[in-house]
Design a protein around this motif. Sequence first.
Motif, PDB file in Angstrom:
ATOM      1  N   LEU A 171      34.219   8.556  66.151  1.00  0.00           N
ATOM      2  CA  LEU A 171      34.641   8.817  64.777  1.00  0.00           C
ATOM      3  C   LEU A 171      34.922   7.523  64.023  1.00  0.00           C
ATOM      4  O   LEU A 171      34.949   7.500  62.813  1.00  0.00           O
ATOM      5  N   ALA A 172      35.175   6.443  64.744  1.00  0.00           N
ATOM      6  CA  ALA A 172      35.465   5.179  64.070  1.00  0.00           C
ATOM      7  C   ALA A 172      34.809   4.009  64.797  1.00  0.00           C
ATOM      8  O   ALA A 172      35.483   3.135  65.334  1.00  0.00           O
ATOM      9  N   CYS A 205      36.691   3.949  71.461  1.00  0.00           N
ATOM     10  CA  CYS A 205      37.375   4.319  72.706  1.00  0.00           C
ATOM     11  C   CYS A 205      38.794   4.859  72.468  1.00  0.00           C
ATOM     12  O   CYS A 205      39.576   4.985  73.418  1.00  0.00           O
ATOM     13  N   GLU A 206      39.117   5.145  71.224  1.00  0.00           N
ATOM     14  CA  GLU A 206      40.461   5.632  70.900  1.00  0.00           C
ATOM     15  C   GLU A 206      40.410   7.062  70.361  1.00  0.00           C
ATOM     16  O   GLU A 206      41.285   7.873  70.638  1.00  0.00           O
ATOM     17  N   CYS A 207      39.366   7.347  69.575  1.00  0.00           N
ATOM     18  CA  CYS A 207      39.312   8.650  68.907  1.00  0.00           C
ATOM     19  C   CYS A 207      39.171   9.783  69.924  1.00  0.00           C
ATOM     20  O   CYS A 207      38.884   9.548  71.090  1.00  0.00           O
ATOM     21  N   CYS A 240      35.716   9.888  71.711  1.00  0.00           N
ATOM     22  CA  CYS A 240      35.567   8.844  72.729  1.00  0.00           C
ATOM     23  C   CYS A 240      36.362   9.206  73.976  1.00  0.00           C
ATOM     24  O   CYS A 240      35.878   9.092  75.105  1.00  0.00           O
TER      25      CYS A 240
HETATM   26 ZN   LIG Z   1      35.754   6.528  69.082  1.00  0.00          ZN
END
Ligand SMILES: [Zn+2]
Length: 605
Positions: A70-71, A79-81, A84
């Motif tokens: 998403l980002a 690796c945060e959304c 991910c």
């Molecule tokens: Zn992500």
Amino acid sequence: MSGGEVVGVSLYRQYRPQRFSEVSGQSAATEILTRSLAGSRVGHAYLFSGPRGCGKTTVARILAKALNCLAPVAEEPCCECRNCQAISAGESLDVVEIDGASNNSVDEVRELKTHVALAPFSSKYKVYIVDEVHMLSTAAFNALLKTLEEPPSYVVFVLATTEPHKVPVTIRSRCQHIPFHSIGTRQICDRLLKVVEWEGAEAQPEALWEIARQADGALRDALSMLEQVVCRGEGCVRLEDVEATLGGGSRPALERWFSGLRRHEGASFTEMERMMAEGASPQRILEELFALVRNLWLVARWPDLLASLDVSEQEREFLRAESPQWTEAVLRALMSRLVELIGQSRTGLRSDVLMGLLMLDVSRTLEPAAERGLRPGPLEPSRGKARASSARTPPSESKEELASAEAATPVPVVASERALEPAALREEGGANASALPGADWVPLAQDVCEDLLAVAHGRDFVLYCALLHGEFRESEGRLLLGVPYRYVYEVLALSRNRSLLAELFARYEGGVFLRCGERMTSCSPASREERPGDSASDSGEEAEPPRTPLSEAGEDPSDDGGGSLPFDGLVREVSRWMNGEVVLVKRGLDEAENGTIPDEDKDNE
Ligand SMILES: [Zn+2]
């Protein structure tokens, strides 16, 4: 994170790269993918090919994240959304991993087709990662092909395989093929070092190199080995633990063994015993040794290569110190011998026998010719020549000849062939020898053997070479020349050579006998009258059908011309590489036409 926590999640999973930039050794592949992501030119089907454990599935997952992130940050997943994280955790409903090896039936692929038709649940793309795709059945491939022909716009296939040639061309042609490479030892080593740091563990550099070497390009294997070693060493990576885990035979151990053997240290024998006791497989030891000798050879041949070899500092130091102690020819011979032994190791030969052969070969290679028993190796011609009282060769010519001798029969090859000689053959030979009437065959003293060889050397180079294989014994004025190989025997048993032998060794008044296993023939002094090269008259008692003289050049016995020809240029090179030997030389049309040369002799080596 401390070393103690390692046991829970495998290191390989724990430290699996999460971004393209973290992937080791596959920059070409990741670059292609990031570029197509940047240009929004992502294909609908990729074929990732490459050796096992080199990161194909890992990259496929990163691709799935990068597509659905998403980002995203410059084509890398954040690796945060939630997308991910779901993909990293293997919980995303839109990223489906299929093991082609266990889901290879057509029904499963049809099910996949139905699945493909459904829109993604929560992401932009549905990504199907089919591992081991070459394992699919033909029917399954056909079903898959239909899907690949008209994929919905939201579907991306990543087909991964170690054997792209087994994937039907119809499939391959619909995919963008991205080759992955086996990862270099140094790159694996670097990655291991990072993981060790992340783990808060410590490691001996040589231990990491050993793991990296054993992994043979597969990072996944390296990490799982590292894990075992870390567990064993309680957070420390030591070479001894690597040896214990992998079963002995590490490169440093083999280096010690190798140079110990050169220095004739008895301890190297126990060193090999120890490696075997630790469970090293003979095949692995032989393969490792091959790599070691190959590096030595490379450095002996092209010293400049030392700097660019993919080896540890310790290995480099070993190569620098050890390579001047060896000649190129010896190393090359060792390499060919090791290749043979590797072949033998696969036939289930007992490991101690195999290792015995190996020790014998290496140490024989190292011994000066004199210590090797009957053979003053061609590399040490002076010894033989000095005693060659009957040598008629003019000095200049003999020099050339010696040069060609040196090249044609490198000592180690001869030595190693001898080591190969099946023990049974020798035993059998011994029994046979004593079967001769009244025979109590006594092996000749070393210097006597050398005398005999020197006589042969002075007269006929080819004969000399053939006799190098021999074992000389005497009994009541008779001389017995035992040879281990049938083809050598056949050469010596040619009528021309038998008469020559009788002539050369006329001092044995009881006669000269040739033996190879069951076969035996005499070179009676009667045939001394024959002119060498006169193959038409065959006076051997129990002779073979007349065979072609080895060299028809010997019209004049003092002419050694027959010696040099077989070992010229290409022939010499080929025979050296093939570990072979020149058995028959055909010369000139005249001789061929007058029928003295039968058209045969193809089975010799
Ligand atoms: Zn992500």
